[in-house]
Design a protein around this motif. Sequence first.
Motif, PDB file in Angstrom:
ATOM      1  N   GLY A 227     -49.827  65.639   3.952  1.00 29.96           N
ATOM      2  CA  GLY A 227     -48.626  65.750   3.395  1.00 29.96           C
ATOM      3  C   GLY A 227     -47.471  66.308   4.253  1.00 29.96           C
ATOM      4  N   SER A 228     -47.774  67.204   5.004  1.00 32.16           N
ATOM      5  CA  SER A 228     -46.329  67.759   5.960  1.00 32.16           C
ATOM      6  C   SER A 228     -46.231  66.836   7.066  1.00 32.16           C
ATOM      7  CB  SER A 228     -46.892  69.275   6.285  1.00 32.16           C
ATOM      8  OG  SER A 228     -47.221  70.213   5.624  1.00 32.16           O
ATOM      9  N   GLY A 229     -47.534  66.273   7.594  1.00 28.43           N
ATOM     10  CA  GLY A 229     -47.256  65.157   8.476  1.00 28.43           C
ATOM     11  C   GLY A 229     -46.472  63.798   7.789  1.00 28.43           C
ATOM     12  N   SER A 230     -46.777  63.443   6.777  1.00 26.98           N
ATOM     13  CA  SER A 230     -46.040  62.487   6.207  1.00 26.98           C
ATOM     14  C   SER A 230     -44.585  62.807   6.013  1.00 26.98           C
ATOM     15  CB  SER A 230     -46.439  61.895   4.884  1.00 26.98           C
ATOM     16  OG  SER A 230     -47.697  61.683   4.926  1.00 26.98           O
ATOM     17  N   ALA A 231     -44.137  63.886   5.824  1.00 27.27           N
ATOM     18  CA  ALA A 231     -42.717  64.472   5.576  1.00 27.27           C
ATOM     19  C   ALA A 231     -42.188  64.286   7.029  1.00 27.27           C
ATOM     20  CB  ALA A 231     -42.611  65.675   5.257  1.00 27.27           C
ATOM     21  N   PHE A 232     -42.553  64.766   8.149  1.00 28.44           N
ATOM     22  CA  PHE A 232     -42.205  64.795   9.691  1.00 28.44           C
ATOM     23  C   PHE A 232     -42.144  63.164   9.883  1.00 28.44           C
ATOM     24  CE2 PHE A 232     -43.353  69.219   9.348  1.00 28.44           C
ATOM     25  CZ  PHE A 232     -42.203  69.608   9.919  1.00 28.44           C
ATOM     26  N   LEU A 233     -43.216  62.702   9.753  1.00 27.31           N
ATOM     27  CA  LEU A 233     -43.025  61.112  10.069  1.00 27.31           C
ATOM     28  C   LEU A 233     -41.931  60.372   9.503  1.00 27.31           C
ATOM     29  CD1 LEU A 233     -44.603  58.622  11.620  1.00 27.31           C
ATOM     30  CD2 LEU A 233     -45.779  58.398   9.497  1.00 27.31           C
ATOM     31  N   CYS A 234     -41.791  60.604   8.344  1.00 25.76           N
ATOM     32  CA  CYS A 234     -40.511  59.719   7.444  1.00 25.76           C
ATOM     33  C   CYS A 234     -39.293  60.370   8.139  1.00 25.76           C
ATOM     34  CB  CYS A 234     -40.978  60.096   6.012  1.00 25.76           C
ATOM     35  SG  CYS A 234     -42.260  59.148   5.385  1.00 25.76           S
ATOM     36  N   TYR A 235     -39.142  61.496   8.395  1.00 32.24           N
ATOM     37  CA  TYR A 235     -38.299  62.214   8.713  1.00 32.24           C
ATOM     38  C   TYR A 235     -37.776  61.461  10.078  1.00 32.24           C
ATOM     39  CZ  TYR A 235     -34.431  65.171  11.082  1.00 32.24           C
ATOM     40  OH  TYR A 235     -33.555  65.736  11.509  1.00 32.24           O
ATOM     41  N   LYS A 236     -38.611  61.315  11.139  1.00 31.69           N
ATOM     42  CA  LYS A 236     -38.419  60.874  12.356  1.00 31.69           C
ATOM     43  C   LYS A 236     -38.039  59.584  12.345  1.00 31.69           C
ATOM     44  CE  LYS A 236     -38.897  64.359  15.122  1.00 31.69           C
ATOM     45  NZ  LYS A 236     -38.020  64.751  16.015  1.00 31.69           N
ATOM     46  N   LEU A 237     -38.791  58.636  11.354  1.00 31.08           N
ATOM     47  CA  LEU A 237     -38.463  57.174  11.221  1.00 31.08           C
ATOM     48  C   LEU A 237     -37.000  57.040  10.615  1.00 31.08           C
ATOM     49  CD1 LEU A 237     -39.817  54.468  11.226  1.00 31.08           C
ATOM     50  CD2 LEU A 237     -40.539  54.810   8.982  1.00 31.08           C
ATOM     51  N   ASN A 238     -36.711  57.867   9.572  1.00 33.29           N
ATOM     52  CA  ASN A 238     -35.312  57.508   9.029  1.00 33.29           C
ATOM     53  C   ASN A 238     -34.328  57.945  10.235  1.00 33.29           C
ATOM     54  OD1 ASN A 238     -34.995  57.113   6.051  1.00 33.29           O
ATOM     55  ND2 ASN A 238     -36.649  58.315   6.159  1.00 33.29           N
ATOM     56  N   LYS A 239     -34.473  58.931  11.076  1.00 33.53           N
ATOM     57  CA  LYS A 239     -33.698  59.277  12.167  1.00 33.53           C
ATOM     58  C   LYS A 239     -33.492  57.942  12.991  1.00 33.53           C
ATOM     59  CE  LYS A 239     -32.491  63.013  15.016  1.00 33.53           C
ATOM     60  NZ  LYS A 239     -33.022  64.635  15.572  1.00 33.53           N
ATOM     61  N   TRP A 240     -34.611  57.482  13.294  1.00 39.19           N
ATOM     62  CA  TRP A 240     -34.801  56.241  14.343  1.00 39.19           C
ATOM     63  C   TRP A 240     -33.829  55.162  13.718  1.00 39.19           C
ATOM     64  CZ3 TRP A 240     -37.002  51.508  14.044  1.00 39.19           C
ATOM     65  CH2 TRP A 240     -36.946  50.825  15.376  1.00 39.19           C
ATOM     66  N   ILE A 241     -33.831  54.707  12.401  1.00 44.48           N
ATOM     67  CA  ILE A 241     -33.559  53.764  11.882  1.00 44.48           C
ATOM     68  C   ILE A 241     -32.045  53.924  11.947  1.00 44.48           C
ATOM     69  CG2 ILE A 241     -33.401  52.517   9.684  1.00 44.48           C
ATOM     70  CD1 ILE A 241     -36.380  52.952   9.124  1.00 44.48           C
ATOM     71  N   ASN A 242     -31.533  55.181  11.265  1.00 40.03           N
ATOM     72  CA  ASN A 242     -30.086  55.466  11.178  1.00 40.03           C
ATOM     73  C   ASN A 242     -29.583  55.480  12.498  1.00 40.03           C
ATOM     74  OD1 ASN A 242     -30.214  55.979   8.532  1.00 40.03           O
ATOM     75  ND2 ASN A 242     -30.651  58.125   8.696  1.00 40.03           N
ATOM     76  N   LYS A 243     -30.074  55.693  13.436  1.00 36.54           N
ATOM     77  CA  LYS A 243     -29.800  55.876  14.975  1.00 36.54           C
ATOM     78  C   LYS A 243     -29.382  54.203  15.444  1.00 36.54           C
ATOM     79  CE  LYS A 243     -30.173  57.841  19.650  1.00 36.54           C
ATOM     80  NZ  LYS A 243     -30.817  58.596  20.611  1.00 36.54           N
TER      81      LYS A 243
END
Length: 204
Positions: free
Chosen positions: A177-193
């Motif tokens: 659960g916690s890992g999924s949150a951090f994974l999605c955060y990093k993924l969103n950050k990469w996409i936005n960048k």
Amino acid sequence: MFKIIYLFAFLFCFSISNAQNSDIDLLKKINLNRNTDFEPFMKGITNSAMPVSVGTPIIIYAIGLIEKDSTTKKKAIFIGESLAASVFISLALKSITKRDRPYETYPEIENVTEESSYSFPSAHTSVAFSTATTLSMAYPKWYVIAPSFIWAGAVGYSRMYLGVHYPTDVLAGAIVGSGSAFLCYKLNKWINKKRATHQKKLWE
């Protein structure tokens, strides 16, 4: 994604071969020594996992729509994405490991509720920790973080109290659960960048 799934499968096999006795011993201490007066409360906690986890992003997104606040809507989408990822990984791990429920292997375990799926990892714990982690990242205030993780921890404990999960199931669920949150955060950050280098952070 699949590397993560296989990593958890490996860790599961390793934990079974090295810590099965301590796993079931801890579960017995929690389950067999439980105060039965708390059973209705524990059932309520465990049953709150999915409604709260699904309802949280929906409510936040609705608030964003009403207030016409794109930042709030982004937070809601982030929470929903993490929830979906945690469910997907949990179900994939269940199908790979196919671990029986503790009460099926150890008849002395008193299961208060019946479950039809496999045991590892705890999906209830996974979605609860996904929600708690994403809420804490989106709203990093103590009055959000503390209640969120207390609730998520209570969900995990309730799964052992009710006799439907081993401690390692709950631990793995919290990590997923916690890992999924951090994974999605990093993924969103990469996409936005990628979309625009000048774009602000996920919810700024």
